[in-house]
Design a protein around this motif. Structure first.
Motif, PDB file in Angstrom:
ATOM      1  N   HIS A  61      12.394  19.273  41.099  1.00  0.00           N
ATOM      2  CA  HIS A  61      13.723  19.853  40.164  1.00  0.00           C
ATOM      3  C   HIS A  61      13.752  21.115  39.791  1.00  0.00           C
ATOM      4  CE1 HIS A  61      15.729  18.878  36.379  1.00  0.00           C
ATOM      5  NE2 HIS A  61      14.742  19.249  36.273  1.00  0.00           N
ATOM      6  N   THR A 112      14.130  23.674  36.874  1.00  0.00           N
ATOM      7  CA  THR A 112      14.868  23.067  35.390  1.00  0.00           C
ATOM      8  C   THR A 112      15.511  24.290  34.505  1.00  0.00           C
ATOM      9  OG1 THR A 112      12.535  24.891  35.261  1.00  0.00           O
ATOM     10  CG2 THR A 112      12.189  22.247  35.500  1.00  0.00           C
ATOM     11  N   ASP A 172      20.745  20.062  30.327  1.00  0.00           N
ATOM     12  CA  ASP A 172      20.162  20.779  30.106  1.00  0.00           C
ATOM     13  C   ASP A 172      19.989  20.770  28.298  1.00  0.00           C
ATOM     14  OD1 ASP A 172      17.557  22.240  29.157  1.00  0.00           O
ATOM     15  OD2 ASP A 172      18.272  23.903  29.993  1.00  0.00           O
ATOM     16  N   GLN A 211      17.154  17.239  30.390  1.00  0.00           N
ATOM     17  CA  GLN A 211      15.754  18.096  29.979  1.00  0.00           C
ATOM     18  C   GLN A 211      15.797  18.443  28.926  1.00  0.00           C
ATOM     19  OE1 GLN A 211      13.648  21.066  33.157  1.00  0.00           O
ATOM     20  NE2 GLN A 211      14.993  22.420  31.664  1.00  0.00           N
ATOM     21  N   TYR A 250      12.856  20.600  26.998  1.00  0.00           N
ATOM     22  CA  TYR A 250      11.243  21.338  27.214  1.00  0.00           C
ATOM     23  C   TYR A 250      11.104  22.652  25.475  1.00  0.00           C
ATOM     24  CZ  TYR A 250       7.362  23.792  28.765  1.00  0.00           C
ATOM     25  OH  TYR A 250       6.389  24.662  28.703  1.00  0.00           O
ATOM     26  N   THR A 274      13.649  14.373  30.400  1.00  0.00           N
ATOM     27  CA  THR A 274      12.311  14.888  30.951  1.00  0.00           C
ATOM     28  C   THR A 274      12.117  15.892  30.429  1.00  0.00           C
ATOM     29  OG1 THR A 274      11.499  15.868  33.670  1.00  0.00           O
ATOM     30  CG2 THR A 274      13.697  16.542  32.562  1.00  0.00           C
ATOM     31  N   GLY A 275      10.627  16.677  29.817  1.00  0.00           N
ATOM     32  CA  GLY A 275      10.268  17.550  29.157  1.00  0.00           C
ATOM     33  C   GLY A 275       9.093  17.669  28.767  1.00  0.00           C
ATOM     34  N   GLY A 313       5.184  19.471  27.595  1.00  0.00           N
ATOM     35  CA  GLY A 313       4.518  19.933  28.895  1.00  0.00           C
ATOM     36  C   GLY A 313       2.734  19.685  28.734  1.00  0.00           C
ATOM     37  N   GLU A 356       9.872  11.372  31.414  1.00  0.00           N
ATOM     38  CA  GLU A 356       8.914  12.262  32.573  1.00  0.00           C
ATOM     39  C   GLU A 356       8.245  13.171  32.049  1.00  0.00           C
ATOM     40  OE1 GLU A 356      10.576  13.769  37.146  1.00  0.00           O
ATOM     41  OE2 GLU A 356      11.031  14.796  35.713  1.00  0.00           O
ATOM     42  N   GLN A 383       6.495  17.087  31.796  1.00  0.00           N
ATOM     43  CA  GLN A 383       6.730  18.306  33.749  1.00  0.00           C
ATOM     44  C   GLN A 383       4.896  18.923  32.988  1.00  0.00           C
ATOM     45  OE1 GLN A 383      10.204  20.708  32.871  1.00  0.00           O
ATOM     46  NE2 GLN A 383      11.670  19.014  32.997  1.00  0.00           N
ATOM     47  N   GLY A 443       1.573  21.033  33.241  1.00  0.00           N
ATOM     48  CA  GLY A 443       1.431  21.839  35.200  1.00  0.00           C
ATOM     49  C   GLY A 443      -0.006  22.585  34.708  1.00  0.00           C
TER      50      GLY A 443
END
Length: 295
Positions: A17, A19, A68, A103, A105, A147-148, A150, A165, A167, A169
């Motif tokens: 994906h 981003t 987005d 998305q 974030y 999705t987003g 952290g 979902e 994100q 990492g």
């Protein structure tokens, strides 16, 4: 980011994906080529003109596109529920694209040090996201994935239950900046740092300090200087050099010091390999596959 996706796809990874929007003509051509060889590829868009360009270039294939949504950072993303509806309609009405979701974030909120303050900020931004999602669904758009999130907000996002979902990492290796944040409460998971840069003392002629061979080319600077493991202070001294002011005795010429980077992502991008250690022993060497491939 497109270059990183190309490098990872070359190693056999799927369901990648992107981003950030891909808008330049040459980059779109690369994206469409990647779409033909990477199963489950998806990308974000925040402008109708970009959607039309992606659709025109992707003839004969299907590309998953996310709307987005700007959480208030003003970096990328549509700026209102009305703009989200218009963009979703553009994607849904195209011939070669599918509306994969939204998305969202909240990057600037991830590093708020207090868990309570971070939760309040994320909850506020999630309230706005709900209005966008409600508007999209009222307009007839199914939103399969939201999705987003952290490393700084994973517990909060899971509790709020809007994102489908995460994100996450940086938790894998952590960094100094996240290490200064209250990432967990009560019995929730706590992460430990696993990413360090070793530097060697190359000069020891000044009183109270030594110079090491790790500077701007070895450590990211956006989150400030690294932490010196074992106590003391590090200061950047140029491209190849750093100054060490230890709490205890000065390390001698040729000795190594260990540093924890302020920000893991751009630090990793400065190096060719990870040296995987167990105690004092190197047990493996992992290549940094996508180093320098962000463009």
């Amino acid at each position: 980011m497109l270059g990183e996706a190309e490098a990872l796809a070359a190693e056999g990874l799927a369901n990648l994906h992107l981003t950030s929007p891909v808008v330049a003509a040459g980059a779109i051509a690369r994206l469409i080529s990647l779409n033909g060889r990477c199963e489950g590829l998806s990308v974000v868009a925040d402008h109708p003109a970009n959607v039309r360009a992606l659709d025109a270039a992707n003839a004969g294939m299907t590309l998953a596109v996310f709307v987005d949504v700007d959480p208030g950072i003003h970096r990328t993303g549509v700026a209102s529920p009305e703009a989200a509806i218009a963009l979703a309609a553009e994607i849904a009405g195209s011939g070669n694209l599918t509306l994969a979701g939204v998305q969202y974030y909240c990057g600037s909120q991830q590093h708020i040090q207090s868990f309570a303050d971070r939760r309040a900020a994320i909850a506020d931004r999630t309230d706005y996201l709900r209005t966008v999602l409600d508007a999209l669904r009222t307009a007839g758009h199914a939103i399969p994935i939201v999705t987003g999130g952290g490393t700084g907000s994973f517990l909060i996002d899971a509790e709020l239950g809007v994102l489908t979902e995460l994100q996450v990492g940086s938790y894998i290796v952590l960094d100094r900046d996240y290490g200064e944040c209250e990432l967990a409460v009560r019995d929730a998971p706590v992460f430990e740092p696993a990413l360090f840069v070793d530097a060697t003392v190359i000069s020891a002629n000044a009183a109270g300090m030594v110079t090491v061979d790790a500077g701007l080319k070895a450590l990211s600077t956006d989150a400030g200087p690294p932490v010196m493991i074992g106590g003391g202070r590090y200061a950047f001294m140029g491209d190849e050099h750093g100054a060490i002011f230890p709490d205890g005795p000065l390390p001698g010429l040729g000795e190594r010091v260990t540093l924890q980077p302020g920000h893991c992502d751009p630090t990793v991008n400065l190096h060719d390999v990870y040296h995987v250690v167990d105690g004092d022993m190197v047990v493996d060497i992992w290549p940094v596959t996508a180093r320098g491939r962000s463009a």
